[in-house]
Design a protein around this motif. Structure first.
Motif, PDB file in Angstrom:
ATOM      1  N   ALA A   1       0.828  -1.215   0.000  1.00 57.97           N
ATOM      2  CA  ALA A   1       0.000   0.000   0.000  1.00 57.97           C
ATOM      3  C   ALA A   1       0.861   1.264   0.000  1.00 57.97           C
ATOM      4  N   ARG A   2       1.950   1.258   0.760  1.00 55.43           N
ATOM      5  CA  ARG A   2       2.830   2.430   0.766  1.00 55.43           C
ATOM      6  C   ARG A   2       3.446   2.646  -0.612  1.00 55.43           C
TER       7      ARG A   2
ATOM      8  N   THR B   1       2.131   1.651  -3.605  1.00 53.79           N
ATOM      9  CA  THR B   1       1.126   2.098  -4.578  1.00 53.79           C
ATOM     10  C   THR B   1       0.744   3.558  -4.362  1.00 53.79           C
ATOM     11  N   ARG B   2       0.744   4.004  -3.103  1.00 49.80           N
ATOM     12  CA  ARG B   2       0.400   5.407  -2.828  1.00 49.80           C
ATOM     13  C   ARG B   2       1.485   6.362  -3.318  1.00 49.80           C
TER      14      ARG B   2
ATOM     15  N   GLY C   1      -4.169  -1.227  -3.160  1.00 48.62           N
ATOM     16  CA  GLY C   1      -3.950  -0.469  -4.385  1.00 48.62           C
ATOM     17  C   GLY C   1      -3.268  -1.239  -5.499  1.00 48.62           C
TER      18      GLY C   1
END
Length: 249
Positions: free
Chosen positions: A71-72, A74-75, A104
């Motif tokens: 998630a980190r 993809t962000r 994500g």
């Protein structure tokens, strides 16, 4: 997210021979940004590289920490990200899809071995079919085939047998809905055989060694997609160690 998965899917299709999709492997948000800024159109997280960045041995990262790391990543970027999620962490297909989408990711690798042994291919194909049904086109599945890592114990026919098994397993996984097949650690010499026997995109692992074939050369042999596993993370760690040694002098 629908646009991202369609972008990733389009990058796999109708590629000219010798021009494979190159997916470098970020291990954290900073490396992901650097790779995206270098112009790569999509990224593929390596589970071993992420594990090392989180302080774990390969294969020992808790699922929650792996999904949080994805998630980190993809962000941090605006390009599609496909995630290596090992063998699925024992999660039911629907939950696995939900965890990936929440992180994500618009693609993933799922291995067909666990605990150092190959899974039953038909049972694994059933699992992949459930996964693809739950994903409903929102995640591009890259089915990893581990026959070159965990063979059948016949050393005289090891490579030949692994290639035969890889083709057979690939057919089951593609029928289940996989959109790419990844016979990890397949020797370069058998790529044309795998290409002739496997329908659809074929992922090859490129080794970053002076005498290793280039991504373009792997493409000429039949690879559609090139990944690097944890090699970029390991090179970065080696560079940091070298810099640290210099600071102590």
């Amino acid at each position: 997210m629908t646009g991202a998965v369609e972008t990733l899917r389009a990058l796999h299709l109708r590629r000219p021979q010798g021009d494979p999709l190159i997916l470098p492997g970020p291990w954290d948000a900073a490396s992901a940004r650097a790779l995206a800024e270098a112009g790569f159109e999509a990224l593929a997280t390596p589970s071993a590289g992420v594990a090392a960045a989180l302080g774990y041995a390969d294969g020992e990262t808790p699922a929650d920490e792996m999904f949080a790391a994805v998630a980190r990543i993809t962000r941090a970027v605006d390009v599609p990200v496909t995630a290596d999620i090992e063998d699925g962490y024992g999660l039911a297909p629907k939950e696995l899809v939900e965890r990936l989408l929440a992180a994500g990711a618009v693609g993933c690798n799922i291995e067909d071995s666990t605990g150092g042994a190959l899974k039953d291919p038909r049972e694994h194909a059933d699992y992949l079919a459930e996964f693809c049904a739950a994903a409903a086109g929102r995640i591009l599945l890259n089915a990893r085939v581990d026959t070159f890592v965990h063979g059948d114990g016949d050393p005289e026919r090891a490579v030949e047998r692994a290639a035969e098994q890889a083709v057979d397993r690939a057919a089951l996984y593609i029928a289940a809905g996989a959109e790419c097949v990844y016979p990890i650690m397949a020797p370069v010499a058998v790529l044309p055989l795998l290409r002739s026997g496997i329908e659809g995109p074929l992922n090859a692992l490129a080794l970053l060694t002076p005498d290793g074939p280039s991504p373009a050369a792997l493409g000429e042999l039949g690879a559609t997609r090139i990944t690097f596993g944890p090699q970029l993370q390991r090179r970065a760690a080696a560079s940091a160690a070298e810099l640290a040694a210099g600071l102590r002098q």
